[in-house]
Design an enzyme around this catalytic site. Sequence first.
Site, short mmCIF file in Angstrom:
data_model
loop_
_atom_site.label_atom_id
_atom_site.label_comp_id
_atom_site.label_asym_id
_atom_site.label_seq_id
_atom_site.Cartn_x
_atom_site.Cartn_y
_atom_site.Cartn_z
CB CYS A 1 9.24 15.79 3.25
SG CYS A 1 7.84 15.82 3.82
NE ARG B 1 11.78 10.08 1.40
CZ ARG B 1 11.98 9.18 1.90
NH1 ARG B 1 12.23 8.31 1.46
NH2 ARG B 1 12.32 9.42 3.46
CD1 TRP C 1 1.94 12.28 2.65
CD2 TRP C 1 2.34 12.13 5.16
NE1 TRP C 1 0.73 11.35 3.57
CE2 TRP C 1 1.68 11.89 5.40
CE3 TRP C 1 3.25 12.66 6.48
CZ2 TRP C 1 0.42 11.15 5.87
CZ3 TRP C 1 2.30 11.80 7.13
CH2 TRP C 1 1.46 11.58 7.23
CG ASN D 1 12.45 13.70 5.01
OD1 ASN D 1 10.48 13.38 5.75
ND2 ASN D 1 12.80 12.71 4.88
N GLY D 2 11.41 15.21 8.06
CA GLY D 2 10.82 15.20 9.40
C GLY D 2 10.11 15.05 10.07
CD GLU E 1 -0.88 -6.71 2.23
OE1 GLU E 1 -1.54 -5.94 3.33
OE2 GLU E 1 -0.99 -6.33 1.54
CE LYS F 1 -1.30 -3.14 -0.85
NZ LYS F 1 -0.39 -3.62 0.05
CD GLU G 1 -2.01 0.92 0.81
OE1 GLU G 1 -1.30 2.13 1.00
OE2 GLU G 1 -2.37 -0.38 0.30
CG HIS H 1 -17.82 -15.37 17.48
ND1 HIS H 1 -19.08 -15.94 18.32
CD2 HIS H 1 -17.27 -15.69 16.94
CE1 HIS H 1 -18.76 -16.75 18.22
NE2 HIS H 1 -17.56 -17.03 17.43
CE LYS I 1 6.61 1.98 -1.35
NZ LYS I 1 5.09 1.14 -1.66
O1 M6R Z 1 8.86 0.35 3.87
P1 M6R Z 1 7.37 -0.49 5.19
O2 M6R Z 1 7.07 -2.17 4.46
O3 M6R Z 1 8.37 -0.34 6.71
O4 M6R Z 1 6.38 0.72 5.57
C1 M6R Z 1 5.36 0.01 5.54
C2 M6R Z 1 4.29 0.39 6.18
O5 M6R Z 1 4.11 1.52 6.05
C3 M6R Z 1 2.98 -0.03 4.61
O6 M6R Z 1 3.75 -1.90 3.99
C4 M6R Z 1 2.19 0.56 3.96
O7 M6R Z 1 1.16 -0.51 5.02
C5 M6R Z 1 1.57 0.49 2.37
N1 M6R Z 1 1.49 1.53 1.82
C6 M6R Z 1 0.32 -0.21 2.04
O8 M6R Z 1 0.20 -0.94 1.02
#
Ligand code: M6R
Length: 609
Positions: free
Chosen positions: A2, A27, A74, A99-100, A482, A486, A489, A505, A604
């Site tokens: 958060c 966040r 969040w 936050n936590g 990756e 993307k 996500e 396989h 994020k």
């Molecule tokens: O801040 P970080 O690089 O430690 O975050 C790790 C993941 O949460 C972050 O890379 C996440 O997978 C991204 N949203 C992907 O685009």
Amino acid sequence: MCGIVGAVAQRNVVPILMEGLRRLEYRGYDSAGVAIIDRNHCLARTRSVGKVRDLEARLDAQMDGVTGIAHTRWATHGRPATENAHPHVCRKTVALVHNGIIENHEALRKEQLKLGYEFTSETDTEVVVHEIYRRLEETGDLLAAVRAALPALRGAYALGVITNHEPNRLVAARRGSPLVIGIGIGEHFIASDVAALLPVTQRFVFLEEGDIADITRDAVTIYNAQGERVERPVKQSELSSDAVARGEYRHYMLKEIYEQPRAIADTLENRIGLHHVYDEAFGHGAPAIFESVEAVQIVACGTSYHAGLIGKYWLEGLAGIPCSVEVASEFRYRKPQVARHTLFVTLSQSGETADTLAALAHAQELGFAHTLSICNVPESSLVRGSQLTLMTQAGPEIGVASTKAFTTQLVALLLLVAVLGRRRGLGSDGEARIVGLLRTLPGLVEQVLALDADVQAWVPFFANKQHALFLGRGTQYPVAMEGALKLKEISYIHAEAYPAGELKHGPLALVDADMPVVAVAPNNELLEKLQSNLQEVRARGGELFVFADADNGIREETQTHVIVVPPTNDLLAPIIYTVLLQLLAYHVAVSKGADIDQPRNLAKSVTVE
Ligand code: M6R
């Protein structure tokens, strides 16, 4: 996960809090709220489900107070709902943002119910505000109340607390979640990160684990975990307020994709000489540590983990050093055998990812010889907890989908390959070759960005599909992973990545005309093998979308679409091809009307487990 912000000033703090929330929205964005002590010394609160703009729409234009706190959420405990949004309030007297995660909230809730406290939310946080209220009744002093309440909490927190009994005071505390204090003139602020406060100050104090801060307009007094008064340094931020502005771009993600040439150039600046990489770029004591390193363990999450997987190919193949890579959420609970002289490397954009931080703490307990973090946020918990650091210079990354952070992590890993490889047979020629190639990289990324329109032309083939496969071999396999991450996500299309040789396989069974197959195919020693794998797809009616070098022999024909990529040295190919996959995911998601910068259910920085 958060975002929290708070202020004590002489002016109305509501606009400051709202701007802070807008900047922290990455966040978490399922609900938001603000509470102030108004001019009549009453607590006033507004909360709303949805984004900060929804809160704004509900806000009374007359809301006015000199002390306040705000939160963007969040959800962890309790669904997104107005009653679960922060700030939480106890008996119209104490308001709190958190936050936590409070792990022992159920036990505390039972105890507080017996004492007659009424619960209005399903959150873990509400017990904290009751606990502080309870102590406020005993002590009559907000700082003393927070201090007395904190030992009862198990878990992670960054807190901002106000009470109408002391209308010009804000108490903040942190353990396990980030919190900064912004220093103004005759006004002070708190926030989950620096960017939230840049419109009002560029001077910051970073709270340490266990710190409690007593904040008024005129003073900030900090106590450490032992209750001793301590001085923490005031740091000047280099960031300008508009470093986090979207400019002419429609989304942060697109802006950040286009910033990659600059971000890569900045990550290289002052780190490379004519023919070699400066050891000192990794921090004090780096040369001696690098002399002793015999193996590398990389730990990270999500996109950063994918960077680590590519790093393994490079560290083993070029630097000749054994390397393991693991996701942090698994590593933190494992009891690995620690080989001697192993360098423990964490990769993270934010430096606040809870699993990565826990993995670092675990590594320190396990006795890894040395720790290095490759991170994008100076002063983050990860940076402060690591022996060596290499900062990526991507600048603030706001879009939840990580883009420039990933490519700059790859650049940082190549710098690590050079300094470790130099000591293990890479030789000065090998190092000079890496340095020379890195210098060409910003220009190559510019060239690849010019293919944006070609990538957009593929959008209709993906927009109405439910699934997609991504294929690569060697370093391009993590690139495919990756690309798949993307796409899923931000466009919510289910996407999987496979090393192309694995197709037969199992996954080949899925291939039909409704399953677009994306392949990243630079011209390298695995190209022929990849071409055979692509034939396997075509033979089963699959439609191929291939990113390939001009001279690799894959031609545009029925069922096969090709975007020709400028010739690239194999070492740089993972970076170049990733940019194209970022653009593909972006344009497909835009065509679906998705929320690009704030995809559903995500945040994020994942600061909770
Ligand atoms: O801040 P970080 O690089 O430690 O975050 C790790 C993941 O949460 C972050 O890379 C996440 O997978 C991204 N949203 C992907 O685009």
